[in-house]
Design a protein around this motif. Structure first.
Motif, PDB file in Angstrom:
ATOM      1  N   ILE A  36       9.004  -4.615   4.568  1.00  0.00           N
ATOM      2  CA  ILE A  36       8.280  -5.832   4.179  1.00  0.00           C
ATOM      3  C   ILE A  36       7.837  -5.732   2.718  1.00  0.00           C
ATOM      4  CG2 ILE A  36       6.185  -7.190   4.596  1.00  0.00           C
ATOM      5  CD1 ILE A  36       6.375  -6.290   7.577  1.00  0.00           C
ATOM      6  N   PRO A  53       4.850   7.798   4.545  1.00  0.00           N
ATOM      7  CA  PRO A  53       4.154   9.088   4.472  1.00  0.00           C
ATOM      8  C   PRO A  53       4.962  10.239   5.089  1.00  0.00           C
ATOM      9  CG  PRO A  53       2.619   7.365   5.154  1.00  0.00           C
ATOM     10  CD  PRO A  53       3.990   6.757   5.133  1.00  0.00           C
ATOM     11  N   ARG A 102       4.976  10.777   8.691  1.00  0.00           N
ATOM     12  CA  ARG A 102       5.774   9.867   9.509  1.00  0.00           C
ATOM     13  C   ARG A 102       7.262  10.062   9.272  1.00  0.00           C
ATOM     14  NH1 ARG A 102       2.156   6.339  12.134  1.00  0.00           N
ATOM     15  NH2 ARG A 102       0.096   7.042  11.522  1.00  0.00           N
ATOM     16  N   ASN A 140       6.008  -1.937  16.015  1.00  0.00           N
ATOM     17  CA  ASN A 140       6.809  -1.628  17.207  1.00  0.00           C
ATOM     18  C   ASN A 140       6.142  -2.085  18.497  1.00  0.00           C
ATOM     19  OD1 ASN A 140       8.879  -0.127  18.814  1.00  0.00           O
ATOM     20  ND2 ASN A 140       7.041   0.988  19.439  1.00  0.00           N
ATOM     21  N   ASN A 164      11.300   4.687  19.137  1.00  0.00           N
ATOM     22  CA  ASN A 164      10.788   3.350  18.819  1.00  0.00           C
ATOM     23  C   ASN A 164       9.444   3.376  18.092  1.00  0.00           C
ATOM     24  OD1 ASN A 164      12.909   1.853  19.875  1.00  0.00           O
ATOM     25  ND2 ASN A 164      12.007   1.706  21.914  1.00  0.00           N
ATOM     26  N   GLU A 165       8.532   4.221  18.569  1.00  0.00           N
ATOM     27  CA  GLU A 165       7.189   4.161  17.985  1.00  0.00           C
ATOM     28  C   GLU A 165       7.153   4.696  16.560  1.00  0.00           C
ATOM     29  OE1 GLU A 165       8.027   5.921  20.636  1.00  0.00           O
ATOM     30  OE2 GLU A 165       7.030   7.858  20.689  1.00  0.00           O
ATOM     31  N   ARG A 224      12.270  -7.508   9.810  1.00  0.00           N
ATOM     32  CA  ARG A 224      11.021  -7.421   9.060  1.00  0.00           C
ATOM     33  C   ARG A 224      11.188  -7.879   7.622  1.00  0.00           C
ATOM     34  NH1 ARG A 224      11.063  -6.328  13.951  1.00  0.00           N
ATOM     35  NH2 ARG A 224       9.133  -5.745  14.979  1.00  0.00           N
ATOM     36  N   TYR A 248      10.631   9.115   5.009  1.00  0.00           N
ATOM     37  CA  TYR A 248      11.885   8.406   4.712  1.00  0.00           C
ATOM     38  C   TYR A 248      11.713   7.363   3.610  1.00  0.00           C
ATOM     39  CZ  TYR A 248      13.037  10.432   9.229  1.00  0.00           C
ATOM     40  OH  TYR A 248      13.242  11.312  10.255  1.00  0.00           O
ATOM     41  N   VAL A 253       0.802  -1.222   0.000  1.00  0.00           N
ATOM     42  CA  VAL A 253       0.000   0.000   0.000  1.00  0.00           C
ATOM     43  C   VAL A 253       0.839   1.278   0.000  1.00  0.00           C
ATOM     44  CG1 VAL A 253      -1.909  -1.164   1.179  1.00  0.00           C
ATOM     45  CG2 VAL A 253      -0.174   0.009   2.538  1.00  0.00           C
ATOM     46  N   SER A 271       7.259   1.608  13.072  1.00  0.00           N
ATOM     47  CA  SER A 271       6.275   0.756  12.392  1.00  0.00           C
ATOM     48  C   SER A 271       6.134   1.059  10.891  1.00  0.00           C
ATOM     49  CB  SER A 271       4.927   0.816  13.105  1.00  0.00           C
ATOM     50  OG  SER A 271       5.054   0.301  14.416  1.00  0.00           O
ATOM     51  N   PRO A 272       6.044   2.323  10.493  1.00  0.00           N
ATOM     52  CA  PRO A 272       5.950   2.572   9.045  1.00  0.00           C
ATOM     53  C   PRO A 272       7.190   2.077   8.291  1.00  0.00           C
ATOM     54  CG  PRO A 272       5.286   4.525  10.284  1.00  0.00           C
ATOM     55  CD  PRO A 272       5.871   3.565  11.278  1.00  0.00           C
ATOM     56  N   TYR A 304      -3.283  -0.442   8.148  1.00  0.00           N
ATOM     57  CA  TYR A 304      -2.330   0.455   8.800  1.00  0.00           C
ATOM     58  C   TYR A 304      -1.833   1.517   7.821  1.00  0.00           C
ATOM     59  CZ  TYR A 304       1.810   2.100  11.268  1.00  0.00           C
ATOM     60  OH  TYR A 304       2.752   2.892  11.889  1.00  0.00           O
ATOM     61  N   PHE A 362       8.985  -0.464   9.200  1.00  0.00           N
ATOM     62  CA  PHE A 362       8.849  -1.931   9.153  1.00  0.00           C
ATOM     63  C   PHE A 362       7.994  -2.326   7.944  1.00  0.00           C
ATOM     64  CE2 PHE A 362       9.192  -2.601  14.083  1.00  0.00           C
ATOM     65  CZ  PHE A 362      10.531  -2.301  14.017  1.00  0.00           C
ATOM     66  N   MET A 363       6.859  -1.642   7.784  1.00  0.00           N
ATOM     67  CA  MET A 363       5.954  -1.988   6.686  1.00  0.00           C
ATOM     68  C   MET A 363       6.651  -1.756   5.343  1.00  0.00           C
ATOM     69  SD  MET A 363       1.924  -1.445   6.601  1.00  0.00           S
ATOM     70  CE  MET A 363       1.498   0.021   5.685  1.00  0.00           C
TER      71      MET A 363
END
Lengths: 356, 356, 356, 356
Positions: A311, A184, A187, B267, A300-301, A253, A190, A12, A304-305, B219, A307-308
Motif C-alpha cells: 500500500i 521489519p 517479520r 490478513n 497467511n498471518e 492491496r 522482506y 511508516v 499483513s506487513p 500497526y 500488505f502494508m
C-alpha cells in the motif's frame, strides 16, 4: 526528484536503498522512450522478475483487476497457473498486440526454448492518446526488445519515460513512478517494490494533503473537464517466498495505495495489478523430473506487513511519477502541465508537511 | 458528534440532509445494543433496503470481498442472482447462525410468504471478542427481530450501538458509522449512503492527517501490539437504478474509502461490502407473469460520480464511527479508549484542518 | 446396490477398495437421518477430513460455485485463506444456521480450542421441501453433533440417509451417493473420493445411456412438470498433496461429472463443490513458530489425472445416489418414486450396457 | 456430414434450421484457411455478432473461463463492462497478437470510428503446433481481415477450416464445429447457437457412447500417449435479450456440454467460453444522450431452458467438428487421422444408436 527529496514521507515503513522496484533482488527494469514528430509521445517499459530465461524458470505471480477497462494481455493464464513466463511489458493501449508479439520473439531468442510452442506474453497498457498519436501505433517490436535489453537493476528512471512518456494523472503530466518498502526484520525483513504507469483521475492527495482541491483541479470540479478515465498499471515485486494465492491477495492491496492518492478507479480506468515473487526458492522450472515440488511459503498471518508495504509503496510510486514528470505538448497541440511543484510545496506547508 | 460538526470535511461532494445511509429513500436502520454483565458487549444492526416484504420485492444487490476472513452469510446467492431478499443483519462473528435463523423467522412472518421454502439470509459480522464474551453467543433471535422492528428512516445512531457495541478500530473504540453523498444534478442527482461496522487496523488517517502516527499508535509500531485484524462490514445503498453488475463495481469502490482511513485489509480482517439499489424502478418481484422485465439502468459511463460518492461516504462513515464511540471496558477488564478527540483536533490543526 | 453391482461401469479409472469417499485416508462420514411424523424427511451428513482437531490442524481446501442459488456457509473464508477448519456439514436449506451453530459448539468441545473466538463453520444444503416440512426446521444442534460423532471411515451409507433423506434428482428419489477413483501409480497413485447430496434436474443419463428420455421424464418434457431446480452439493477429497489453488481447479472438474449425468445446473440449483486434501504433509497448524511453512505440492501438469478422477467419481456418486434411494412419501402426501431399476436395466441393455 | 445426418441425435431440444450458430439472427461467420508448404496448417475464424459497426453498437457479452491455460485477448474488459466491441477472432496460439492488431485495423476502417483511440480486440486460440509450424506465425493481418470480410449468415463450414485447420481432439483430427437449439415457444422460442474450435482430450463419448474406450484411444490409456492438452474455444450466441450477468451464467453451461463429449479440461487446456446476445433490443450504443438505458431482460428463472440449449448445442458442435474433419499430415510428417466414422457407426449401433 522523488517526493522524499522534498522532505515528504509516505507511510511508516522504511524504503529500500534505492526506493525503487529494483530494490527487490533480481528485478530489472528498462525503458524505451519514443518522442518524435507525428507527434509520437509514447514508449515501452519492461520489468524482468529475474535476468534469466523466464520461460524455463517461471516465477509465481498473480493479477488483481481493480477495474477491467483495459487490454492487459496474459491475465487468465497467470491466474490459472499462478505463474509468469515472460517479462512484463507496459506500453500504450493500441500497441499491446505488437508488444505481445515481441515477447514471443524474445522468448524464442533463447536456445533452450527451441521447442516451445506456447508462450503467454504479459502486456499492460494505459491510453496516452491525448498527447500521443496513438492510432498510428508507432511502437515497434524492436522498441519492445530494446526496452528489455536495456533493463538493469539500478534505480528506475521515472516521469516521462518508457510507457509513461505520454500519460496524464489527476490532470497533470503523469508517467512512470517507483518506490519500495522493507518490512521489519522480525517479520522477515522482506522487500516489496512497486512500479506504476500513472494515467488516471480523481481528487489528488499527496500524503493526505488535498492538493487537487487546493489547486481547484479535480474530478467533477469546474476546472477539470477532462475525464478521470485513463488507467493505472501497477507492478508489485517481492523477495518474500509467496504462493500465487497470497500474491493475489498482495496485488489487491496495491489498489488501496492508489486510493490514498485520490484515485477513484473511474469507469474508464483500466486498473490492473500484477504481483510476483522473485525469490529463488519458489521458482517454477518448466520441466521437472519430480511431480512434486517442495516450496517454502509465508503463512497467511505473515502477510499483513507485506500488505502494508504494498500500500505504502504504491502510494509513493504514484506520487513519484508526478514529481518526476515534466510538461509535455503533443497531439493537436495539447499541452499537459507538470505538477506545479513549487505551489504544491506551499500547499504542503499549509498542511503541516515538508521541510521547514 | 459527527466529524463534520468539528469543521472537518471529507471529499468534495455534498452530503445528504442527514449525512446518513437513511438519506437514501426507503432505507431504514435499527439497532439492538446488548451491554450486560457476563460481560456482554455486543449487539445487532439491521439495514432494510425498503420497508416492505423484501422477499416478494427483492432489490438488485452485489457483494465485494475486500478480504474474505469472515463469515458473511448469503454472499453466493446474491452474487449468482444479483438480488437481496432479506434485510441485512450485522452482528458478532459467532452469532451469525442465530441471526440467519432469525431472518428466516422474519421472512415467515409475512402472510405472502406462506409457501416460501427457501430464504437467503444475509448476515455480516465483525469480531468483538476482545471486549465481549463472544463465546457465550448472547445474541438471541429476539434481539435480531427487535433490531429489525426498531428500524426507521431517521438519522442512524452511531458509535457503541448495535453491531458496533464492542468493536475496535485502529486501536480505539470503533462502532457503527454512517455518511452519505449526493452526486451533481447534472449527473443524475442520486444519493449514495454508507453504513460501516468498524473493527480493523492499520495506520489511522483522518481526512489525510496522520493521526495514528502522531499518536504513536499504529500497526507495526511499538505501542500497538494488538493485531490489525478484526474486519469491516460496509453497506452501500443508492437510489440510482443500478444492475447487479454495476452494483458490484460500486461495492468495490468502498474499499478505496476504507484505504483512505489507513486501513490495510490485514490478513485477519473480514472486509466485505454489500451494495444495493433501493430504486423502485429496479425492484425484482418474486413472481411475475412476464418472463421479461424492462429495467432502466445507468450506462457504464454514468458510474464514475457514484464511485466517487461511495469512496467519500465510506471514508467519512468510518471516521464518524470513531468520533461517536465511547471508551468501553469489557471482558477480563479489557478497556478500549475512545479516540482522544480533543488531542486529535489539536493534531488536525497542526495539519491545517478544522475550525479556526 | 451400487451401480457397479449391476455390471455397469463409469469411466476408465479404477475405483478405490470401497468405491467411497472414505477410501481417501483420514476421511470419515457420519449421517443422522430424520424420518418422523409432521412429516419430517430430512437429516444431516457430516464429512470429516481427518479425525483430529480440525481447527488446530486445518486442511487446504477450496470451493467452486457451479451455480450459486444456495446458502453454503463458510465459502468466502475458505476461498480467502485456502483452508477448512471444521467438518463439512450437509443438511436442508433452512437448517444451515442450526448446523453452523452446532459446528461452533463442536469446535468448542476441544480443550485446545479454549481461547478460540472465531470459527468458520462450513455447511452446505439442498432443498428437501417437497417431501419434508422444511419450514419446521426440525434439525437440531444435537442432530448435527450426532452425525459428527457417528462418523467413521467405513463405506458410506447411501440413498435416503442423512442430508439425502428427502432429496429428489431427475424427478426420482435422490440422496447421498459416493464413489472414488485411484489414479495410475505412475502418476502418483493418489485417491480421489466424492460424496454427493443429489437434488437437481435435467435429462438423466446413466453412463451415457439416455434413461430420462426413454422414461419420458426430463426437463421440458410433458411429464416432468417439476422444476429442475433444487441443488447438488459435491464434496471432493483427495490424499494428493494439493494447494488451495489446485484444489479450486479440482473442485471445478466435479461439475463436469455432474454434467455427464444430464444435470443442467438450472437457475434454481445451488451447485457447490468443496474440495480438500487430507494429506498429512499439507496440514496447516493453527499456531506455528515458523512464519514459513515448507509444503510439498503437485506441479500443475500433474493435475490432469486427478481432474479425470474427480469427474468420474462425481458421475458415479450421483448415479449411486439414485440406485440406493427408495420411494418416499412425505409432505402433503407427495410421493417420489425410486428409480425403476429393473426397467432401467432393460434400457441399459438396449443401449449395450450391463450384464449379459 | 453432421452427426445428425447419420441418424444420431444429441439432447431433447430442436435444432435451428441450419443447426449452426448462424441460426441466431444477425450472426455471421467467416473462415480463412491456410494450408501451405512450410508446413502451414492453420487459419482464422471470425464470428460477427451483427453485421454493422460493432464498436458503435456493442453487444452484451460475457466470458467464462473453464481452464485458463490460454491466451484469450480482451477478456477482462468484456467482464468489467459487460460488452463486446469487435468481432471475435479465433486462430492459433502464437497468432493472437497479429489477430488483435488486425481487429484494431478493422475497427479503424469505419468512418464513424475516426476518433476512437481505444479498442478491445477479442481473440481466442488453440494450439495447432503439432501439425502446424506454429512458431512461424504465418497468419497475417490480411488473413484476419479476409476472414471477417468473408463472413456470412449461411451454414458454417466445419472441420479443417479456419481456426480449426490444424487442431486435434481426443487424438483425432478436430476443427470447427457448430450446432444450434431452439427453446420451446412457451419459454420464449429463443435460439442458442454454438461454434467450437476443438483441440482437447479426455475420453471421447458421442451422445454418451464410449467411442474412445471402444477404440482404445483415450487419456491415460496405453495408446493415447499424446497429452489431453490443447484447448477448446466455445462461442455461444443467442437472440434472447440477456444482460451480461446472465450471459456469464449461460457461458458457464457450455463447459457442461464439453464434459458430455468426454473432455476433462486438462491442466494444459485453455477452455474459454464467450457468450453474447445479438438481440437488437439490448444493443449498447457507444454514445447516448441518455445516461439511463431501458433494457428488456429475461428474468433469472427464464434461464434454465437457455442453459439446456447451450449444453446440447456445445456437445453437438464438438461432435460435428469430429465428423467433418479429415485426416491431415503436417509438421515433421505428423499425421492425425480423422475419426474412423464407419467404425464409429458400428460402435454406435452396438450401443443402440443410429439408423437401422
Amino acid at each position: 526528484k522523488n517526493l522524499r527529496e522534498y522532505g515528504i514521507e509516505i507511510g511508516v515503513l522504511d524504503t529500500g536503498p534505492m526506493n525503487s522496484i529494483t530494490d527487490v533482488r533480481g528485478v530489472q527494469v528498462g525503458h524505451q522512450t519514443l518522442i518524435k514528430e507525428d507527434p509520437i509521445r509514447t514508449g515501452v517499459t519492461a520489468i524482468l522478475p529475474h535476468p534469466g530465461n523466464l520461460f524455463q524458470q517461471k516465477v509465481p505471480a498473480a493479477v488483481h483487476i481493480g477495474n477491467g477497462f483495459g487490454k492487459l494481455a496474459g491475465s487468465t493464464q497467470i491466474q490459472e497457473l499462478g505463474n509468469l513466463e515472460t517479462p512484463i511489458i507496459l506500453t500504450n493501449t493500441l500497441s499491446v498486440p505488437t508488444a505481445a508479439d515481441a515477447l514471443i520473439d524474445y522468448t524464442f531468442t533463447f536456445d533452450d526454448n527451441n521447442n516451445v510452442r506456447s508462450v503467454n506474453p504479459v502486456v499492460g497498457e494505459t491510453n496516452d492518446g491525448y498527447l500521443n498519436n496513438i492510432r498510428g501505433r508507432h511502437v515497434s517490436k524492436e522498441d519492445v526488445l530494446k526496452a528489455i535489453r536495456s533493463a538493469d537493476s539500478g534505480r528506475v528512471s521515472q516521469g516521462n519515460v518508457g510507457a509513461g512518456t505520454g500519460t496524464i494523472v489527476f490532470g497533470f503530466k503523469g508517467g512512470i513512478g517507483s518506490s519500495s518498502r522493507i518490512i521489519p526484520e522480525s517479520r522477515g525483513g522482506y522487500t516489496v517494490g512497486v512500479l506504476t504507469q500513472t494515467n488516471f483521475g480523481g481528487v489528488l492527495q499527496i500524503t493526505g494533503v488535498p492538493v487537487g482541491k487546493e489547486l481547484g483541479k479535480y474530478y467533477l470540479s469546474d476546472q477539470l473537464n477532462e475525464s478521470p478515465d485513463g488507467s493505472c498499471m501497477i507492478i508489485v515485486a517481492t523477495d518474500a517466498p509467496l504462493s500465487a494465492h497470497n500474491l493475489e491477495r498482495l496485488a489487491k492491496r496495491a489498489m488501496l495505495g492508489l486510493a490514498k492518492t485520490g484515485g477513484i478507479s473511474s469507469n474508464g480506468s483500466g486498473d490492473y495489478v500484477i504481483a510476483f515473487s522473485s525469490a529463488e526458492s519458489v521458482r517454477i522450472p518448466y520441466h521437472s523430473k519430480n511431480s512434486i515440488q517442495n516450496q517454502p511459503e509465508i503463512r497467511n498471518e505473515g502477510m499483513s506487513p507485506l500488505f502494508m508495504a504494498a500500500i505504502e509503496a504504491t502510494e509513493e510510486a504514484i506520487a513519484n511519477s508526478l514529481f518526476h514528470a515534466e510538461t509535455m505538448t503533443g497531439r493537436d497541440g495539447h499541452t499537459i502541465n507538470a505538477l506545479p511543484v513549487k505551489r504544491v510545496m506551499e500547499i504542503m506547508k499549509e498542511y503541516g508537511r515538508g521541510e521547514e
